[in-house]
Motif scaffolding. Structure first.
Motif, short mmCIF file in Angstrom:
data_model
loop_
_atom_site.label_atom_id
_atom_site.label_comp_id
_atom_site.label_asym_id
_atom_site.label_seq_id
_atom_site.Cartn_x
_atom_site.Cartn_y
_atom_site.Cartn_z
N VAL A 57 0.88 -1.18 0.00
CA VAL A 57 0.00 0.00 0.00
C VAL A 57 0.91 1.22 0.00
O VAL A 57 2.04 1.17 0.49
N HIS A 61 -4.30 4.95 4.61
CA HIS A 61 -5.76 5.02 4.39
C HIS A 61 -6.23 3.98 3.37
O HIS A 61 -7.42 3.73 3.24
N GLU A 62 -5.29 3.37 2.64
CA GLU A 62 -5.69 2.32 1.69
C GLU A 62 -6.02 1.01 2.40
O GLU A 62 -6.53 0.07 1.79
N ASP A 64 -8.17 -1.24 4.74
CA ASP A 64 -9.46 -1.27 5.45
C ASP A 64 -9.61 -2.55 6.28
O ASP A 64 -10.56 -2.67 7.04
#
Ligand code: SF4
Length: 385
Positions: A57, A61-62, A64
């Motif tokens: 990543v 924030h990528e 989840d």
């Protein structure tokens, strides 16, 4: 053809440690692991890890999936990243190189005490972005002396703390620090150029001076490989930079001497392929080279009873592992560190420390070199008497 393979070619201790740890994650396969940015500047290694289930990543924030483990790579990250990991309760393994973390501590401490921070290096490099994250992104970043103009906030009269990107070449450090010495009134310099980088660049220059053709193997996006190429090109006009054996220039090298070095992110397997490709080309002309011979020649030779210097690469509750540039790692058992049984290895040494050791045995039967630190101290003690 004569070939000179640099002893310092390939993975440095920081990269080696990180890549091994990520492969361990891939092997365990217990849960999902992602690296924050590619683990190293080497597409082959990155692709191989992806094929084994390690994701990448570019920002937290990528992510989840709360179950994911995040790997922080050797370049290190700013303080904010640790805060976000904590806030989101994400598991992580910090593989930032200890040499880079040392810079974070210097910058954080001085910034808190009101010093102006100057970083010598490339403002866009992830290592510099990470370092700048320990002084609220307030650092003055100089790749050359003209860059001062880009920072109206630069105050020559302010107390100034200067650090360097670990992979810059010494010429750049000397040039910029000389300028700062003559410009600033109250300044403290921390020469944070990594010794592995320094040794690699010095050896590359020495080889490049004496050969007809110089090969630099490594990813073109790697900062340290790029600098290595610059250095080689300066001393050897016919210097070539390429990623893998497939991109190696096709040259008739039969009457030339050839030097080979490689960046810190280049695995031994790629260096091996390059030499094997040369071997094939020359084999057709009736000449012979052996990768095994070249590789053996590129390694340090150790003898029992010698005192040598290595880098601490792993510390456990009972043992310290040391990289000696030899084909096997060195091992210091707790009892050979010091005479004080109360001291634990972790209290005595840290990852990345340079350590002088005595070679007790070159092979302990399990492929390790047995070492002693306390014998070195005893020898020094006798000399002082
Ligand atoms: S600081 Fe030096 S040892 Fe650490 S990762 Fe960078 S080049 Fe390798």
């Amino acid at each position: 053809m004569q070939i000179f393979l640099a002893k310092t070619a390939g993975f440095c201790f920081g990269v080696n440690r990180a890549v091994e740890a990520v492969y361990d994650h891939a092997k365990s396969g217990s849960h999902k692991t992602v690296t924050l940015g590619p683990i190293i500047h080497n597409q082959e290694v990155v692709n191989d890890l992806m094929s084994k289930g390690i994701g990448i990543v570019n920002a937290l924030h990528e992510i989840d999936d709360p179950e994911v483990t995040v790997i922080l790579r050797t370049h290190g990250v700013g303080k904010k990243i640790y805060e976000i990991l904590k806030e989101r309760n994400l598991q992580y393994e910090d593989l930032a190189c200890p040499f880079v973390k040392k810079i974070h501590h210097i910058v954080e401490r001085h910034f808190k005490d009101g010093w102006q921070i100057v970083i010598i290096g490339d403002a866009l490099h992830p290592e510099i972005i990470g370092i700048n994250g320990w002084c609220e992104h307030q650092a003055v970043i100089l790749n050359n002396i003209e860059d001062c103009k880009l920072f109206p906030s630069f105050e020559p009269q302010k107390r100034t703390c200067v650090v360097a990107q670990t992979t810059i070449n010494r010429e750049k450090w000397d040039f910029v620090t000389n300028f700062l010495k003559n410009t600033c009134t109250n300044i403290e310099f921390f020469d944070t150029i990594c010794s592995a980088t320094n040794e690699r660049q010095t050896e590359a220059a020495e080889i490049a001076k004496k050969v007809d053709v110089m090969f630099v193997v490594g990813d073109k996006n790697s900062s340290n490989t790029g600098k290595l190429f610059e250095i080689c090109k300066k001393h050897c006009e016919k210097s070539f930079l390429f990623d893998t054996a497939k991109e190696m220039p096709v040259l008739d090298l039969s009457n030339f001497s050839v030097g080979i070095t490689a960046g810190a992110s280049t695995p031994a397997s790629i260096i091996k392929e390059v030499i094997e490709t040369m071997e094939e080309q020359l084999g057709q002309e009736g000449q012979e080279l052996s990768f095994a011979d070249l590789f053996e020649n590129s390694l340090v030779i150790l003898n029992t009873g010698e005192v040598v210097t290595g880098t601490v690469i792993r510390v456990t509750e009972t043992e310290v592992f040391v990289d000696l540039g030899f084909k096997s790692d060195g091992l210091i058992r707790a009892g050979e560190l010091t005479d004080d049984p109360a001291i634990r290895p972790k209290d005595f040494v840290q990852l990345g420390d340079k350590i002088e050791v005595f070679v007790i045995r070159v092979d302990d039967g399990e492929g390790n070199v047995l070492l002693s630190k306390k014998k070195v101290d005893a020898i020094k003690g006798w000399k002082d008497v």
